[in-house]
Design a protein around this motif. Sequence first.
Motif, short mmCIF file in Angstrom:
data_model
loop_
_atom_site.label_atom_id
_atom_site.label_comp_id
_atom_site.label_asym_id
_atom_site.label_seq_id
_atom_site.Cartn_x
_atom_site.Cartn_y
_atom_site.Cartn_z
N ALA A 113 -23.18 4.32 -17.26
CA ALA A 113 -24.22 3.33 -17.57
C ALA A 113 -24.43 3.27 -19.08
N PHE A 114 -24.74 2.08 -19.58
CA PHE A 114 -25.02 1.92 -21.01
C PHE A 114 -25.84 0.65 -21.21
N ALA A 115 -26.36 0.51 -22.42
CA ALA A 115 -26.99 -0.75 -22.83
C ALA A 115 -26.61 -1.02 -24.27
N HIS A 116 -26.34 -2.29 -24.56
CA HIS A 116 -26.08 -2.71 -25.95
C HIS A 116 -27.01 -3.88 -26.22
N VAL A 117 -28.09 -3.60 -26.94
CA VAL A 117 -29.13 -4.61 -27.13
C VAL A 117 -29.89 -4.26 -28.41
N GLY A 118 -30.32 -5.29 -29.15
CA GLY A 118 -31.02 -5.04 -30.41
C GLY A 118 -30.13 -4.41 -31.45
N GLY A 119 -28.81 -4.62 -31.32
CA GLY A 119 -27.86 -4.10 -32.31
C GLY A 119 -27.52 -2.63 -32.16
N VAL A 120 -27.99 -1.99 -31.07
CA VAL A 120 -27.69 -0.58 -30.88
C VAL A 120 -27.01 -0.36 -29.53
N LEU A 121 -26.27 0.76 -29.46
CA LEU A 121 -25.63 1.18 -28.22
C LEU A 121 -26.40 2.37 -27.66
N ALA A 122 -26.84 2.25 -26.42
CA ALA A 122 -27.59 3.32 -25.77
C ALA A 122 -26.73 3.92 -24.67
N THR A 123 -26.57 5.26 -24.71
CA THR A 123 -25.79 5.97 -23.70
C THR A 123 -26.56 7.21 -23.26
N GLY A 124 -26.04 7.87 -22.23
CA GLY A 124 -26.73 9.05 -21.71
C GLY A 124 -27.95 8.65 -20.91
N LEU A 125 -27.70 7.99 -19.77
CA LEU A 125 -28.81 7.50 -18.93
C LEU A 125 -29.63 8.69 -18.43
N ALA A 126 -30.96 8.65 -18.68
CA ALA A 126 -31.83 9.76 -18.30
C ALA A 126 -32.64 9.45 -17.05
N GLU A 127 -33.13 8.21 -16.94
CA GLU A 127 -33.90 7.84 -15.75
C GLU A 127 -33.95 6.33 -15.60
N VAL A 128 -34.16 5.89 -14.37
CA VAL A 128 -34.35 4.47 -14.07
C VAL A 128 -35.61 4.36 -13.23
N THR A 129 -36.50 3.44 -13.60
CA THR A 129 -37.76 3.29 -12.87
C THR A 129 -38.17 1.82 -12.83
N CYS A 130 -39.05 1.49 -11.89
CA CYS A 130 -39.59 0.13 -11.82
C CYS A 130 -41.02 0.09 -12.36
N ASP A 131 -41.47 1.17 -13.00
CA ASP A 131 -42.85 1.29 -13.48
C ASP A 131 -42.96 0.86 -14.95
N LEU A 132 -43.58 -0.28 -15.20
CA LEU A 132 -43.69 -0.78 -16.57
C LEU A 132 -44.53 0.12 -17.47
N ALA A 133 -45.36 0.98 -16.89
CA ALA A 133 -46.21 1.87 -17.69
C ALA A 133 -45.38 2.81 -18.56
#
Length: 326
Positions: free
Chosen positions: A4-24
């Motif tokens: 899993a990864f994300a590339h957004v806002g000019g940065v690359l994010a790796t090392g997925l730590a958690e996934v949640t549906c809680d906006l808080a």
Amino acid sequence: MHDAFAHVGGVLATGLAEVTCDLAVLDSGGWWAVVITYEGKVTCARFETVRPAPLPWAPWTGPTDWTTSMDEAAYVDGVRAIRDAIADGIVYQANLCRVLTAPLPAGAEIAGLGARLARGNPAPYAAVIDVPGARVASASPELYLSRDGDVVESRPIKGTGRTEQDLLPKDQAENVMIVDLVRNDLGRVAEIGSVTVPELCAVEEHPGLVHLVSTVRARLAPGRGWPELIEATFPPGSVTGAPKSSAVTLLDELEPMPRGPYCGAIGWVDADSRRGALAVGIRTFWAEEGLLKFGTGAGITWGSDPHREWRETELKAARLLEVAAQ
């Protein structure tokens, strides 16, 4: 299975730590990639490592054989139904959308599509997010919400043409209506008197077309964070209509397929620095259940010509589908 990864806002994010549906969590700590579908399904993914870096290479094969949730006849009927609703005083603007679907070619990865979009259709809010529950490649030109501390901003787009000369008085009227709606939405969570419009109906050039863009700015009231801000303003005004609640109800009746991440929110939040930017999920592809999907739509007012609105949805889709086909 790739990571899993994300590339957004000019940065690359790796090392997925958690996934949640809680906006808080967006007010807690850490760096988050965010996808919210138009229907309200929230995916917030926290990553351990975030650094400026290009998109990782991934294979891509362009899809063929797109089908549409509404053909021209159905879309034109929908536009006429919205004009009838305007005549009846139910809404005065509504954004009618359709979803295109194609089989996702074997071995094609969303990161590969993201790289093609970055080359062929660069966008200020480009994002590629590939996490459990959300696989999205977006070339969005539109800011839904940005936040820097307590200052929030929205930059709704309304009005599209190939050139500035194509823009009609209807486009200007549509933009002003949505600015009013965004001001009202932000006003529900803003300090009283802090909502301003620094820019109204500015012309912005994007690959293959021009848009009218306005800027609405506000300061969050004490005790208000991301959950309250999103609850007050979602779905984005520019992709629903006015009044928003009536438009959403009408569009639910007229549109045969869920919009998914299209017309939702896609972006990043750095909870540690209290900064973030969420784009409106337009010019956006997403993958689910072996299919690739892409949405397109147009804002309908009393002044709308049904066949011209269909052509606007074609114009918005054409360049992106061409880029994806390569």
